[in-house]
Write a protein that holds these residues in place. Structure first.
Motif, short mmCIF file in Angstrom:
data_model
loop_
_atom_site.label_atom_id
_atom_site.label_comp_id
_atom_site.label_asym_id
_atom_site.label_seq_id
_atom_site.Cartn_x
_atom_site.Cartn_y
_atom_site.Cartn_z
N VAL A 244 161.47 65.96 16.34
CA VAL A 244 160.53 66.09 15.80
C VAL A 244 159.94 65.68 14.24
N PRO A 245 159.37 65.98 13.69
CA PRO A 245 158.98 65.88 12.27
C PRO A 245 158.99 67.44 12.12
N PRO A 246 159.11 67.86 10.72
CA PRO A 246 159.25 69.30 10.14
C PRO A 246 157.76 70.22 11.33
N ASP A 247 158.58 71.17 11.94
CA ASP A 247 157.47 72.00 11.97
C ASP A 247 157.43 73.30 11.59
N TYR A 248 156.90 74.17 13.01
CA TYR A 248 156.98 76.02 12.39
C TYR A 248 158.54 76.41 12.64
N PHE A 249 159.04 75.51 13.65
CA PHE A 249 160.52 75.84 13.85
C PHE A 249 161.34 75.32 12.84
N SER A 250 161.17 74.58 12.02
CA SER A 250 161.91 74.10 11.14
C SER A 250 160.91 73.11 10.17
N ALA A 251 161.39 73.57 9.29
CA ALA A 251 161.19 72.67 8.08
C ALA A 251 161.68 71.74 7.23
N GLN A 252 162.65 71.27 8.13
CA GLN A 252 163.60 70.02 7.62
C GLN A 252 163.05 68.96 8.96
N GLY A 253 162.07 69.88 10.14
CA GLY A 253 162.56 69.11 11.19
C GLY A 253 163.45 69.09 12.23
N GLN A 254 163.23 68.64 13.36
CA GLN A 254 164.66 68.80 14.48
C GLN A 254 164.82 67.35 14.39
#
Length: 490
Positions: A244-254
């Motif tokens: 997944v793209p950068p989001d609430y959980f991770s600035a680098q995405g997952q």
């Protein structure tokens, strides 16, 4: 737009069986699982939600299992095997390796079963093998080969086995016949214990709510045996992987690393791969959450050589055709769409066209204005509301880590409650118009920092959280029952 199992308002608890007390190294399907069903029934809560049940890799993540159809043998209750007369009683040393101990004990149980089992038990075993042969035979062979190759992934095996050459597989089936038979036994025992738990829950009007990851682990029997459904090269390696793209959980995405589907190939077969997968889920659960639902509208494809998800792209998927096929095959679909993250109108249309409830997360509700969709006054009836999920910190820890102005916004919205956190958030979830409210067990126990189940993007220290019965406050059952009754969720 509500599945039949959610036609009445309900409340539930999110707890993976590994988090139960009892059992060596992790909770399992034994007496503590049945006691947890009793706890739910006594409180008026009628849903037990858990994470996927498949056998895990060494990291313990249930979202990247070795098989979509098999059960995790670490969930088998050894105490139940003693009760059935298939295992001698034993008290392990506190320093024992839990995984090794459990596997050794299962081997002992298999030997005893073959020596002492009654005619009806042998018949039940053979019936199970025949009924589940469509996945069990390949899974047992895969497990035996992984053991022989010291846990190496299938794409690291010698080419004849990696590529499933018939002569190589036939020779292995003869040579590893005992190991294969043992895997049959493990799965038979898992299924017997699981169905006993499901019957016990049904007798107490408790629904079992499962979780189905959208993607499959690269190192899994499902990819090894059905490579035609995955975007892999001739050596079994993907050029693009999921995430997944950068989001609430991770600035680098997952970057999850799962191989992506060849959707056109699946569609050409009438999505029979998905129908078989859903058949297993519906055999085990009354309701199933579909993880990363938005991937059925478009997937985030990441170059396999990249170490982060930043350079991915969205690629459309035939979700509408898939769910139409599933609806034709199964009729109603007792599914919940995990519709979190970057959700587009197309994703919402897909969810609503097949009348799937979505998810509302209260911890996401206070980082914007009054139009935030996760605020209770914006909830939809056709949804499941959570204080937080297995990927969030506990609600108490979340609140304590908020800046002061955000904490003030939370307590203002909740009406300056006199109850300590997380109870005002639990109350808000139960009061929501959402048809089902689910509270993580950590929040039920009002636990704080250091008690979360998973931290997305962090590979170590996850999936091992457990509670103990002495953590339950003496007034917990009555308190939850009063709240379930007050908000029409008994």
């Amino acid at each position: 737009m509500i599945p039949a199992v959610l036609e009445q308002r309900r409340a539930g608890v999110l707890l993976h069986p590994t988090s139960l007390p009892g059992g060596v190294g992790n909770g399992d399907l034994g007496a503590d699982a049945h006691r947890f069903v009793d706890l739910l029934a006594q409180t008026g809560f009628s849903v037990w939600q858990m994470l996927p049940l498949g056998p895990t890799h060494r990291d313990g993540s249930p979202y990247a299992a070795l098989s979509l159809h098999a059960g995790n043998p670490m969930l088998i209750s050894l105490d139940r095997l003693v009760e059935w007369g298939w295992l001698e009683g034993d008290k392990p040393d506190s320093t024992v390796n839990a995984i090794t101990y459990r596997l050794d004990r299962l081997t002992q149980a298999h030997t005893t079963f073959m020596q002492r089992a009654s005619e009806s038990e042998i018949q039940a075993f053979e019936t199970f093998i025949n009924a589940q042969a469509h996945w069990l035979e390949d899974y047992a062979l895969y497990r035996a080969l992984r053991r022989e190759y010291s846990g190496q992934a299938w794409f690291q095996w010698p080419a004849p086995l990696r590529d499933r050459e018939p002569e190589a597989l036939a020779a292995v089936r003869v040579r590893l016949i005992d190991e294969i038979a043992h895997v049959y036994f493990e799965q038979f025992v898992f299924e017997r214990q699981w169905q006993a738990l499901r019957t016990y829950a049904a007798e107490r009007n408790v629904l079992l709510f499962g979780d189905m990851p959208i993607f499959v682990a690269h190192d899994s029997v499902d990819v090894w045996t059905q490579r035609e459904y995955f975007q892999l090269d001739d050596s079994g390696q993907p050029a693009m992987v999921a995430g997944v793209p950068p989001d609430y959980f991770s600035a680098q995405g997952q970057r999850w690393g799962n191989p992506l589907y060849r959707w056109n190939r699946m569609q050409a077969d009438g999505f029979r791969w998905w129908i078989a997968r859903m058949t297993t889920e519906f055999r085990r659960f009354d309701l199933v959450r579909v993880d990363h639902f938005r991937g059925f509208e478009a997937c985030w494809e990441i170059p396999a050589a990249d170490r982060t998800a930043v350079n991915g792209r969205w690629v459309k998927t035939p979700g509408d055709a898939l769910f139409e096929s599933l609806r034709k095959h199964f009729g109603s679909l007792p599914l919940v769409a995990e519709d979190l993250g970057l959700i587009t109108p197309e994703v919402l249309a897909l969810r609503d066209n097949y009348e799937l409830p979505g998810m509302e997360i209260l911890q996401f509700a206070f980082d914007s204005g009054a139009d935030n969709p996760y605020l209770p006054h914006n909830h939809r009836q056709a949804s499941v509301v959570y204080t937080g999920t297995h990927d969030n910190d506990t609600t108490l820890a979340w609140f304590e880590d908020l800046p002061a102005e955000r904490q003030l916004r939370v307590v203002e919205y909740l009406g300056y409650p006199h109850e300590p956190m997380p109870w005002p958030m639990i109350r808000a979830a139960l009061a929501s118009v959402s048809q089902l409210a689910v509270i993580p067990m950590q929040d039920v126990l009002a636990l704080g920092r250091g008690q979360r189940m998973n931290t997305p993007g962090i590979s170590d220290g996850n999936w091992s959280w457990r509670f103990t019965w002495d953590q339950l406050p003496p007034d917990l059952t009555e308190r939850l029952m009063r709240m379930a009754k007050s908000y029409g969720r008994m």
